[in-house]
Design a protein around this motif. Structure first.
Motif, mmCIF file in Angstrom:
data_model
loop_
_atom_site.group_PDB
_atom_site.id
_atom_site.type_symbol
_atom_site.label_atom_id
_atom_site.label_comp_id
_atom_site.label_asym_id
_atom_site.label_seq_id
_atom_site.Cartn_x
_atom_site.Cartn_y
_atom_site.Cartn_z
ATOM 1 N N VAL A 101 0.848 -1.206 0.000
ATOM 2 C CA VAL A 101 0.000 0.000 0.000
ATOM 3 C C VAL A 101 0.882 1.255 0.000
ATOM 4 C CG1 VAL A 101 -1.657 1.346 1.368
ATOM 5 C CG2 VAL A 101 -2.006 -1.098 1.065
ATOM 6 N N LEU A 102 1.933 1.247 0.860
ATOM 7 C CA LEU A 102 2.836 2.411 0.924
ATOM 8 C C LEU A 102 3.570 2.613 -0.403
ATOM 9 C CD1 LEU A 102 4.346 2.121 4.519
ATOM 10 C CD2 LEU A 102 2.806 3.897 3.661
ATOM 11 N N ILE A 103 4.019 1.512 -1.001
ATOM 12 C CA ILE A 103 4.721 1.606 -2.291
ATOM 13 C C ILE A 103 3.771 2.214 -3.335
ATOM 14 C CG2 ILE A 103 5.684 0.236 -4.214
ATOM 15 C CD1 ILE A 103 6.819 -1.680 -2.057
ATOM 16 N N THR A 107 3.607 4.947 -7.076
ATOM 17 C CA THR A 107 2.675 4.978 -8.214
ATOM 18 C C THR A 107 1.862 6.275 -8.205
ATOM 19 O OG1 THR A 107 2.561 2.591 -8.147
ATOM 20 C CG2 THR A 107 0.825 3.697 -9.386
ATOM 21 N N LEU A 108 1.301 6.625 -7.043
ATOM 22 C CA LEU A 108 0.488 7.856 -7.008
ATOM 23 C C LEU A 108 1.354 9.104 -6.877
ATOM 24 C CD1 LEU A 108 -2.658 7.025 -4.833
ATOM 25 C CD2 LEU A 108 -2.463 7.111 -7.298
ATOM 26 N N GLY A 109 2.324 9.088 -5.929
ATOM 27 C CA GLY A 109 3.133 10.282 -5.669
ATOM 28 C C GLY A 109 4.133 10.584 -6.766
ATOM 29 N N LEU A 110 4.977 9.620 -7.088
ATOM 30 C CA LEU A 110 6.066 9.881 -8.045
ATOM 31 C C LEU A 110 5.735 9.433 -9.474
ATOM 32 C CD1 LEU A 110 8.984 8.822 -5.677
ATOM 33 C CD2 LEU A 110 8.473 11.131 -6.417
ATOM 34 N N GLU A 111 4.549 8.879 -9.645
ATOM 35 C CA GLU A 111 4.046 8.470 -10.965
ATOM 36 C C GLU A 111 5.002 7.531 -11.705
ATOM 37 O OE1 GLU A 111 3.024 12.107 -12.966
ATOM 38 O OE2 GLU A 111 1.157 12.307 -11.849
ATOM 39 N N ILE A 112 5.567 6.568 -10.970
ATOM 40 C CA ILE A 112 6.416 5.566 -11.628
ATOM 41 C C ILE A 112 5.508 4.490 -12.188
ATOM 42 C CG2 ILE A 112 8.206 3.811 -11.256
ATOM 43 C CD1 ILE A 112 9.335 5.672 -9.069
ATOM 44 N N ASP A 113 5.657 4.230 -13.487
ATOM 45 C CA ASP A 113 4.804 3.253 -14.155
ATOM 46 C C ASP A 113 5.480 1.888 -14.090
ATOM 47 O OD1 ASP A 113 3.015 1.918 -15.674
ATOM 48 O OD2 ASP A 113 3.483 2.933 -17.564
#
Lengths: 138, 498
Positions: free
Chosen positions: A123-125, A130-136
């Motif tokens: 969940v933290l990751i 994914t949400l904060g740093l937008e890493i796909d």
């Protein structure tokens, strides 16, 4: 492993690097060319390892037991994770299996604790990466 | 110059808010291995495109200051430097954390990072034209000597043998040469592997060599109970502060000057200040490399002071001092500004905003760095069976985030295995990473220096004596090489006389 064998392996590696560098330098003639830097550093490496072979240094190495079982488990899970990602499995599924499996093998049980830690971590990751740093991760 | 412009952030409170937000984000981004200040600011350039220039600069300055400090947190707690500038911090920071001093070490790192940042900002304000003039006198051979001093410094710390350190540093440089040569386009040591054409990514190597190898080492210590961290008294006393102040000032001066050299950033500044500390501190709290607080104070002050230094050539000459200021130039260019000669006269508001922004960010750094210390130190007390898989998955994310490539993950693990072998056989790992980082600086200046001397190596060596800067650097190089032997000789003599 005997220190002399390690020094011999490193000396062989340094000699191979030196030979490779010289071949680059010969194929690309200018003295100040692409072969110069690798040749200089690999020559220094040869000198260092030869010195190590003749005048070995005492100590410096990690004095912990070789964890054969744990290392095999770790390498196995790493291989599994890389394979799963390479085959296109969703990152969160692969990471979940990796975390849960690896933790259970290392702690020999404690299933519920490991399940909670895995879920919270995922969940933290998701929130940070994914949400904060937008890493796909796809 | 109208120095009243220094007060502009106080006239626009939103700028202070952006500086605070940037610093906070920077600390936590910098603490994640693989996510550096460079990556965060390059993301921000695209995010802030179209924003008001002042707000964008405030946010980027805050992130820069926060991220440079943030790199030290993972270096101290997990032996995984968040950025190359924090590699040296891990040499003494990690052993201190292993002795239960993680809280105090992180506080010291924050405290002296603040001092470094403020001194760097003041140097930028008052000495910008002088420093930029001096840095332009550096020749290729001087850069070459500078990089050699840096590598020798790290090579001689962390293991008992200088020879092994030099071997590791050379191995790093050799790894750095892998890929297509930038000047001649010749492929070197690629063995037909396409991935290697663009060379080894130093972030992937760094995470593998430090993070993954440390996990492998810790797999052999699963039964060892985690060290209980002392959190009662993490702030240094005023006496301790005064005791370390001269070292901090010396390190800041080194950081400012090295930061002002084009291409040499916080990583080299941290290395040289560490070397300076090692040679000048007579009675460190512990031997260097085994948990000396001076080994944390010196690099942390210097790498943050280098921020102010890096802005000097960027703003006055249009030459980036490091990779982050290179991105700053593109951000300013997008805003229609051209850093370079005459910039201080044409855009004094931007120059003074950067100076004041650094000082305000330092204040925020002091406040925010106190947050999370207790939480972060608890990381060490987590059972290893839980912590090690978590470190591995964070390392995987760090490596993957660079290019969104699974191949990077595989290479990271290969570097992890290499790091583990080196550690087990008594070879230090830090010089390998710094060798990879410094290889472009070493090679480009070696080739340039040789070409300037007609491809004659002898003439190049003799050219060292043409400039006082080079002579000073040669003396420093010899001192780096011989300091260990001299110290050992003196200690032996002292022992004999007793």
């Amino acid at each position: 492993m005997n220190k002399r064998y390690i020094s011999l392996i490193l000396l062989s590696f340094s000699l191979a690097a030196l030979a490779g560098s010289i071949s680059i330098a010969v194929r690309n003639p200018p003295f100040a060319g692409p072969g110069l830097m690798p040749a200089v550093v690999s020559a220094v490496m040869v000198l260092c390892t030869a010195g190590e072979l003749i005048f070995p240094v005492k100590g410096g190495e990690e004095r912990v037991p070789f964890p054969v079982r744990n290392l095999l488990i770790a390498l196995g899970f790493i291989a599994l994770l890389c394979l799963a990602l390479w085959l296109g499995l969703d990152f969160y599924i692969a990471a979940g299996i990796f975390l849960m499996g690896f933790m259970c093998c290392l702690s020999k049980g404690k299933f519920l604790r490991n399940l909670i830690v895995t879920a919270v971590s995922l969940v933290l990751i998701y929130l940070v990466f994914t949400l904060g740093l937008e890493i796909d991760f796809r | 110059m109208d120095y009243s412009l220094l007060l502009q952030p106080f006239e626009q409170p939103a700028l202070i808010l952006f500086l605070g937000l940037g610093t906070f984000l920077g600390i936590y981004v910098g603490a994640i291995p693989g996510l550096s200040a460079t990556m965060a600011i390059s993301l921000l350039v695209s995010l802030t495109f179209g924003w008001d220039t002042y707000s964008a600069i405030a946010l980027m300055t805050g992130v820069f200051v926060g991220a440079v400090y943030g790199g030290s947190r993972s270096a101290i707690l997990l032996n995984i430097p968040g950025a190359p500038a924090a590699v040296v911090t891990s040499l003494d920071g990690y052993p201190l954390a292993q002795r239960g001093q993680a809280g105090k070490t992180m506080f010291l790192a924050a405290f002296y990072s603040v001092i470094g940042t403020v001194l760097g900002a003041l140097a930028l304000l008052f000495l910008a034209p002088v420093i930029s003039g001096l840095s332009m006198k550096f020749r290729s051979v001087d850069y070459l000597l500078l990089a050699c001093i840096g590598l020798l410094t790290v090579g001689s710390v962390g293991c008992g043998s200088l020879r092994r350190g030099i071997f590791s540093a050379c191995l790093g440089v050799l790894i750095g040469t892998v890929g297509m040569d930038a000047l001649s386009s010749v492929r070197r040591f690629t063995f037909g592997v396409t991935y290697l054409n663009s060379g080894v990514n130093f972030v992937v190597a760094m995470i593998g060599l430090f993070g993954v190898s440390e996990v492998f080492v810790q797999l052999g210590k699963l039964s060892v109970t985690p060290v209980r961290q002392e959190l009662g008294k993490i702030r240094p006393t005023f006496r301790e502060f005064l005791h370390h102040l001269p070292l901090a000032v010396r390190s800041a001066v080194i950081g400012i000057f090295v930061g002002a050299l084009p291409g040499a950033g916080g990583d080299i500044a941290a290395l040289l200040s560490y070397d300076n500390a090692r040679r000048t501190v007579r009675s460190p709290s512990a031997p260097f490399g085994q948990g000396a607080v001076e080994g944390v104070i010196a690099p942390e002050t210097a790498n943050n002071a280098a921020i102010g230094g890096a802005f000097v050539p960027m703003l006055t000459l249009g030459i980036p001092g490091d990779s982050v200021t290179a991105i700053y130039i593109s951000a300013l260019t997008l805003a229609g500004l051209t850093p370079g000669p005459g910039f201080l006269e044409s855009a004094p508001d931007i120059f003074l905003l950067v100076v004041m922004g650094l000082i305000i960010s330092a204040v925020f750094l002091m406040i925010f760095s106190l947050t999370g210390i207790r939480l972060f130190t608890k990381v060490i007390e987590i059972p290893k069976a839980v912590l090690l898989p978590l470190i591995l998955i964070l390392s995987v994310i760090g490596a993957y985030a660079i290019n969104n490539s699974v191949t990077d993950i595989l290479w990271m693990f290969l570097f992890g295995v290499l790091g583990y072998i080196l550690k087990r056989t008594g070879y230090p790992v830090s010089p390998v990473v710094l060798g990879i980082v410094l290889e472009p600086l070493l090679e480009s200046n070696l080739i340039r220096a040789l070409k300037l001397n007609g491809n004659n190596a002898g003439r190049m060596l003799l050219s060292v004596f043409d400039s006082p800067i080079s002579i000073i650097l040669v003396i420093l190089l010899i001192a780096s090489l011989s300091s260990k032997s001299i110290t050992a000789f003196l200690a032996k003599r002292k022992g004999n006389s007793k």
